[in-house]
Design a protein around this motif. Structure first.
Motif, PDB file in Angstrom:
ATOM      1  N   VAL A 190      32.697  49.468  41.172  1.00 58.15           N
ATOM      2  CA  VAL A 190      31.250  49.581  41.261  1.00 58.15           C
ATOM      3  C   VAL A 190      30.643  48.206  41.029  1.00 58.15           C
ATOM      4  N   VAL A 191      29.728  47.814  41.916  1.00 57.52           N
ATOM      5  CA  VAL A 191      28.997  46.555  41.775  1.00 57.52           C
ATOM      6  C   VAL A 191      27.554  46.899  41.455  1.00 57.52           C
ATOM      7  N   LEU A 192      27.088  46.507  40.264  1.00 61.74           N
ATOM      8  CA  LEU A 192      25.723  46.780  39.828  1.00 61.74           C
ATOM      9  C   LEU A 192      24.895  45.506  39.870  1.00 61.74           C
ATOM     10  N   ILE A 211      36.448  49.980  37.893  1.00 65.22           N
ATOM     11  CA  ILE A 211      36.179  48.553  37.717  1.00 65.22           C
ATOM     12  C   ILE A 211      34.688  48.304  37.902  1.00 65.22           C
ATOM     13  N   LEU A 212      34.092  47.528  36.995  1.00 65.06           N
ATOM     14  CA  LEU A 212      32.661  47.249  37.047  1.00 65.06           C
ATOM     15  C   LEU A 212      32.419  45.751  37.189  1.00 65.06           C
ATOM     16  N   ILE A 213      31.715  45.379  38.242  1.00 61.78           N
ATOM     17  CA  ILE A 213      31.309  43.995  38.482  1.00 61.78           C
ATOM     18  C   ILE A 213      29.794  43.968  38.592  1.00 61.78           C
ATOM     19  N   VAL A 214      29.165  42.979  37.979  1.00 60.13           N
ATOM     20  CA  VAL A 214      27.709  42.900  38.015  1.00 60.13           C
ATOM     21  C   VAL A 214      27.259  41.648  38.747  1.00 60.13           C
ATOM     22  N   PHE A 219      31.636  39.077  36.913  1.00 62.44           N
ATOM     23  CA  PHE A 219      30.228  38.975  37.285  1.00 62.44           C
ATOM     24  C   PHE A 219      30.055  37.862  38.310  1.00 62.44           C
ATOM     25  N   VAL A 220      28.966  37.965  39.084  1.00 62.38           N
ATOM     26  CA  VAL A 220      28.622  36.993  40.116  1.00 62.38           C
ATOM     27  C   VAL A 220      27.176  36.574  39.898  1.00 62.38           C
TER      28      VAL A 220
END
Length: 220
Positions: A27-29, A52-55, A74-75
């Motif tokens: 998931v990209v938040l 998996i969580l990427i923000v 994160f990005v």
């Protein structure tokens, strides 16, 4: 996405209704759209289900990236889509052991995620779609114990009305197919649920040679 991912876009208000749920692998938040309180609830839900969580965030939001923030990566904007794709690939590898060719390997067990195929050693196996999905989820979370209810929600979805016996039946069928040549992959944790052994073991010696070359059949 050009990186080969299926990436539906979900508005933040729909996430609150579990519209995405824990059914995604990643998931990209976008932190520009997610209040801190809502983020805490969502991240706890994803962590519980092995997602998996990427923000994504703006430079002025860097203060939100604390050492204990429950994210895998994160990005910071502006960033190229290729950077996000590469970070997703690296996060998948770190957490699930998915290699660059999209294979998951647990001992002699190999899952070809691109083609929905499974093999033990050099022997290809035929599995139903749900059997494959359940095995894939366990393999991508190898070593972690899941209750029957968690597996029902993760593989069948929250709107599925079947009982825990559905999981038991599928586990039994999967074991009958993959636990060949003395290999043991899935452990029953009494009064809890199931887990796939990270480094799958052999329960007994076997002198039986592999019966055919490593050629995947089509799944049924």
């Amino acid at each position: 996405m050009s990186a080969g991912f299926s990436a539906p876009a979900i508005a933040p208000e729909r996430l609150a209704n579990d519209e995405l749920g824990p059914t995604a692998d990643v998931v990209v938040l976008d932190l520009r759209d997610i209040p801190a309180a809502a983020f805490n609830i969502l991240s706890a839900n994803y962590a519980e289900n092995g997602v998996i969580l990427i923000v994504i965030l703006a430079p002025e939001q860097m203060d939100r990236i604390s050492a204990d923030l429950p994210v895998d990566d994160f990005v910071v904007l502006p960033a190229a889509p290729e950077e996000l794709g590469r970070r997703i690939e690296r996060a998948l590898w770190r957490k699930h052991g998915v290699d660059s060719e999209n294979f998951v390997r647990c001992g002699a067990l190999t899952l070809d995620l691109s083609n929905y195929r499974v093999a033990v050693g050099n022997e290809a196996l035929v599995m139903t779609f749900k059997e494959y999905e359940l095995l894939r989820f366990l393999a991508m979370n190898a070593g972690r114990v899941f209750t029957r209810e968690q597996l029902l929600n993760r593989v069948w979805g929250y709107d599925y009305f079947g009982g825990a016996r559905t999981v038991d039946v599928h586990i039994r069928r999967i074991r009958a197919k993959i636990e060949i040549h003395g290999h043991a992959f899935i452990e029953t944790v009494r009064n809890v649920g199931y887990r796939l052994v990270a480094e799958a073991k052999k329960t007994r010696s076997s002198n039986s040679p592999d019966r055919r070359a490593f050629q995947f059949p089509a799944c049924s």
